[in-house]
Design an enzyme around this catalytic site. Structure first.
Site: not given
Ligand code: PMT
Length: 418
Positions: A221, A300, A349, A353
């Site tokens: 991403n 590959k 969330k 969580k």
């Molecule tokens: O890195 P930058 O360019 O500065 O951008 C910042 C950001 C947009 C990445 C940051 O601000 C942000 O929003 N990070 C969380 C991204 C994310 O994965 O969001 P989510 O809504 O998909 O996940 C929710 C939470 O669960 C997050 O804390 C994530 O880290 C966590 N997660 C998600 C999926 C997973 N399998 N395990 C997790 O722990």
């Protein structure tokens, strides 16, 4: 420090008479003065004089107080902000250096933890005697301030060094030590205020994960790592010990921060579970892939038909796992990256969580989300939501960390958000 508590201990010397004007001057300036006299000191200057000048009874004996429940040497040593022994005869200096506590003055000296000053007064040969000099050296090395005696004609009709310093010099020495002490107390409390996270372990995840398909291709991403790195920097600046678990990014980590590099969500899971064991605060700012390729190829993949179907399997939800296994006192902050219904989706969330707080950003909002140096977020708590204005990712880091500290200390988060 006008109301400082000054304890003055007199031992046996003709110089005791000088202490009357010192006590009078200090009391007039608003200092709280209490006096201890040894038996020999009381023979030179009666307790009545010092009691009248200090407006308090003079302590001459461990057992002559009106209040039998009070243990004078303990109570006085706790009461004092500064303890001046003046005149300090050779005997009291020797007892202080050796830790002998056989009367009220020597016992109070042994129990005292405040700054100590001594103004020696004695015959020149007693002063120059190696035993006295060694005792003074010992006391000086322990942090005592020794106010050197002056040269001149002594009461014993011999000339040399041994005349106790004048009351004005004693007063100046007292004020200098009080001022130094006050300044170092202020700097300690300033340091505490500046470094509120001193002693805390903060673990921050940052950046993207990369889910490998083959040696050439991966799924990822747009996370640059800026938000997580800015939080790590803020945590370091607030005094914390910081570990940054970072996906592949091109920015440099803040100095003084331990970096644990990861690539995939499975790597991130392993690192976070290890780091979580000792963490006070955990912040999951990494953008984690929800799925990975079911099959990862060693070579590959070759082009074949017009379409290609790849199967994905779910990655573990690391944040949910951390939330379900929170350690006592640990504070967990998640992020939510949304493109619609920011607050509602983020609240789901937060709750599912088991986070203590959650930072929600909308990728469609200008100045927020991926790649930018700024962010616009909502902070969600179990009982409320706060909307923050545009600010740098580092400023947001400070707010997040201070809010987590408030949550850990059971304070209102209101102050941290001002
Ligand atoms: O890195 P930058 O360019 O500065 O951008 C910042 C950001 C947009 C990445 C940051 O601000 C942000 O929003 N990070 C969380 C991204 C994310 O994965 O969001 P989510 O809504 O998909 O996940 C929710 C939470 O669960 C997050 O804390 C994530 O880290 C966590 N997660 C998600 C999926 C997973 N399998 N395990 C997790 O722990």
């Amino acid at each position: 420090m006008e109301s400082a508590h000054i304890l003055i201990g007199l031992s046996g010397s003709i110089a005791a008479f000088k202490i009357a004007s010192l006590v009078s001057s200090l009391t007039k300036q608003g200092y709280e003065v209490r006096v201890i006299e040894t038996k020999h000191a009381a023979a030179f200057l009666g307790p009545l004089t010092l009691a009248a000048l200090s407006h308090h009874d003079v302590y001459t004996d461990e057992f002559n107080g009106a209040n039998e429940a009070m243990i004078p040497h303990i109570a006085l040593s706790r009461w004092a902000d500064l303890f001046l022994i003046a005149p300090a005869d050779a005997n009291i200096l020797a007892k202080a250096a050796c830790g002998i506590a056989d009367d009220l003055l020597s016992s109070t000296i042994l129990a005292a933890t405040c700054p100590m000053l001594a103004a020696p007064a004695m015959n020149v040969h007693m002063f120059e005697n190696i035993a006295t000099q060694n005792n003074l050296k010992t006391l000086h090395e322990r942090g005592w301030h020794i106010i050197d005696p002056a040269y001149g004609m002594l009461a014993c009709q011999e000339a040399g060094q041994g005349r106790m310093a004048e009351p004005a010099d004693l007063e100046a020495a007292i004020k200098a030590v009080l001022a130094k002490n006050d300044a170092s107390r202020q700097s300690e409390s300033r340091q505490e205020a500046d470094l509120p996270l001193q002693g805390k372990r903060v673990v921050v995840s940052a950046g993207p994960t990369q889910e490998s398909l083959d040696p050439v291709r991966f799924m990822s991403n747009h996370s640059s790592g800026k938000q997580g790195y800015a939080i790590a920097k803020a945590a370091r600046d607030l005094g914390a010990t910081v570990t940054l678990v970072s996906g592949p990014v091109t920015i440099a980590p803040p100095e003084g921060v331990e970096v644990v590099p990861i690539v995939s969500a499975l790597d991130l899971e392993k690192a976070m579970l290890e780091q979580a064991e000792m963490a006070d605060f955990i912040i999951m700012a990494a953008a984690v892939a929800d799925y990975r390729f079911k099959d990862q190829h060693d070579q590959k993949m070759k082009k074949s038909g017009d379409t290609l179907t790849l199967e994905l399997v779910k990655n573990p939800d690391i944040l949910a796992h951390l939330g379900a296994n929170k350690k006592t006192g640990q504070i967990l902050c998640g992020f939510a990256m949304e493109t619609e219904n920011l607050d509602a989706n983020a609240r789901i969330k937060l709750e599912s969580k088991n986070c203590d707080m959650l930072v929600a950003n909308n990728l469609h909002t200008k100045g927020a989300g991926f790649q930018t140096d700024t962010n616009i977020v909502s902070l969600l708590f179990k009982d409320r939501t706060e909307h923050l204005d545009l600010q740098t990712k580092e400023a947001l880091g400070h707010i997040i960390l201070k809010t987590m500290l408030s949550l850990q200390e059971g304070d209102s988060v209101h102050a941290a958000l001002r």
